[in-house]
Motif scaffolding. Structure first.
Motif, mmCIF file in Angstrom:
data_model
loop_
_atom_site.group_PDB
_atom_site.id
_atom_site.type_symbol
_atom_site.label_atom_id
_atom_site.label_comp_id
_atom_site.label_asym_id
_atom_site.label_seq_id
_atom_site.Cartn_x
_atom_site.Cartn_y
_atom_site.Cartn_z
ATOM 1 N N ILE A 14 0.842 -1.211 0.000
ATOM 2 C CA ILE A 14 0.000 0.000 0.000
ATOM 3 C C ILE A 14 0.870 1.251 0.000
ATOM 4 O O ILE A 14 0.585 2.230 -0.706
ATOM 5 C CB ILE A 14 -0.970 -0.013 1.202
ATOM 6 C CG1 ILE A 14 -2.016 -1.102 0.994
ATOM 7 C CG2 ILE A 14 -1.636 1.339 1.388
ATOM 8 C CD1 ILE A 14 -2.918 -1.332 2.186
ATOM 9 N N LEU A 15 1.964 1.221 0.749
ATOM 10 C CA LEU A 15 2.876 2.363 0.792
ATOM 11 C C LEU A 15 3.502 2.623 -0.579
ATOM 12 O O LEU A 15 3.540 3.761 -1.055
ATOM 13 C CB LEU A 15 3.967 2.113 1.840
ATOM 14 C CG LEU A 15 4.874 3.279 2.182
ATOM 15 C CD1 LEU A 15 4.073 4.411 2.812
ATOM 16 C CD2 LEU A 15 5.969 2.814 3.119
ATOM 17 N N LEU A 17 2.324 1.661 -3.497
ATOM 18 C CA LEU A 17 1.248 2.089 -4.386
ATOM 19 C C LEU A 17 0.950 3.571 -4.185
ATOM 20 O O LEU A 17 0.810 4.325 -5.148
ATOM 21 C CB LEU A 17 -0.012 1.259 -4.145
ATOM 22 C CG LEU A 17 -1.237 1.664 -4.958
ATOM 23 C CD1 LEU A 17 -1.012 1.377 -6.430
ATOM 24 C CD2 LEU A 17 -2.461 0.932 -4.457
ATOM 25 N N THR A 18 0.905 3.997 -2.933
ATOM 26 C CA THR A 18 0.634 5.406 -2.624
ATOM 27 C C THR A 18 1.738 6.298 -3.187
ATOM 28 O O THR A 18 1.459 7.335 -3.796
ATOM 29 C CB THR A 18 0.515 5.600 -1.105
ATOM 30 O OG1 THR A 18 -0.517 4.746 -0.609
ATOM 31 C CG2 THR A 18 0.185 7.034 -0.755
ATOM 32 N N PHE A 19 3.005 5.900 -2.984
ATOM 33 C CA PHE A 19 4.111 6.689 -3.528
ATOM 34 C C PHE A 19 4.079 6.723 -5.055
ATOM 35 O O PHE A 19 4.342 7.760 -5.674
ATOM 36 C CB PHE A 19 5.459 6.136 -3.056
ATOM 37 C CG PHE A 19 5.775 6.443 -1.616
ATOM 38 C CD1 PHE A 19 5.324 7.599 -1.008
ATOM 39 C CD2 PHE A 19 6.535 5.565 -0.877
ATOM 40 C CE1 PHE A 19 5.615 7.886 0.318
ATOM 41 C CE2 PHE A 19 6.845 5.832 0.456
ATOM 42 C CZ PHE A 19 6.384 7.000 1.046
ATOM 43 N N VAL A 21 1.419 6.444 -7.020
ATOM 44 C CA VAL A 21 0.306 7.306 -7.450
ATOM 45 C C VAL A 21 0.676 8.777 -7.266
ATOM 46 O O VAL A 21 0.425 9.609 -8.146
ATOM 47 C CB VAL A 21 -0.990 6.951 -6.691
ATOM 48 C CG1 VAL A 21 -2.066 7.995 -6.895
ATOM 49 C CG2 VAL A 21 -1.491 5.584 -7.123
ATOM 50 N N CYS A 22 1.299 9.105 -6.130
ATOM 51 C CA CYS A 22 1.710 10.502 -5.884
ATOM 52 C C CYS A 22 2.736 10.966 -6.918
ATOM 53 O O CYS A 22 2.649 12.089 -7.424
ATOM 54 C CB CYS A 22 2.278 10.650 -4.480
ATOM 55 S SG CYS A 22 1.043 10.579 -3.185
#
Length: 106
Positions: A14-15, A17-19, A21-22
């Motif tokens: 999840i981390l 994926l978040t990075f 996407v950002c």
């Protein structure tokens, strides 16, 4: 990393994926901002130039007033749409390329 509990693996996924996407959003905003800013300035200057030249071309206009807001708005929106398309197509093409393959070719 295979010995990590499933909750740690999930958190890391999840981390990442978040990075990802950002980073994608920041890169897109940068390209979009630069391109749209230039095109917006160009459209604005073009509209000012068109307003200035209308007096000279008024005798050539048939059935349209020299200051027709719908005509100016449709021309500006068409150019803005073309700019969005010009930004989207190369970005889509670049997103389909495998980064590892490109790095190996360099």
């Amino acid at each position: 990393s295979c010995d990590a509990p499933p909750s740690d693996q999930r958190f890391r996924t999840i981390l990442m994926l978040t990075f990802g996407v950002c980073a994608t959003m920041l890169a897109g905003a940068g390209v979009f901002g630069v391109t749209l800013q230039l095109s917006t300035v160009g459209i604005g200057l073009g509209l000012l130039g068109a307003l200035w030249v209308t007096r000279l071309l008024a005798s050539f206009l048939f059935g349209v007033a020299s200051w027709d807001p719908a005509t100016y708005a449709s021309a500006a929106l068409t150019l803005l749409g073309l700019t969005l398309l010009a930004v989207y197509l190369p970005a889509r093409r670049a997103a389909q390329v495998d980064p590892v393959r490109v790095l190996r070719e360099e």
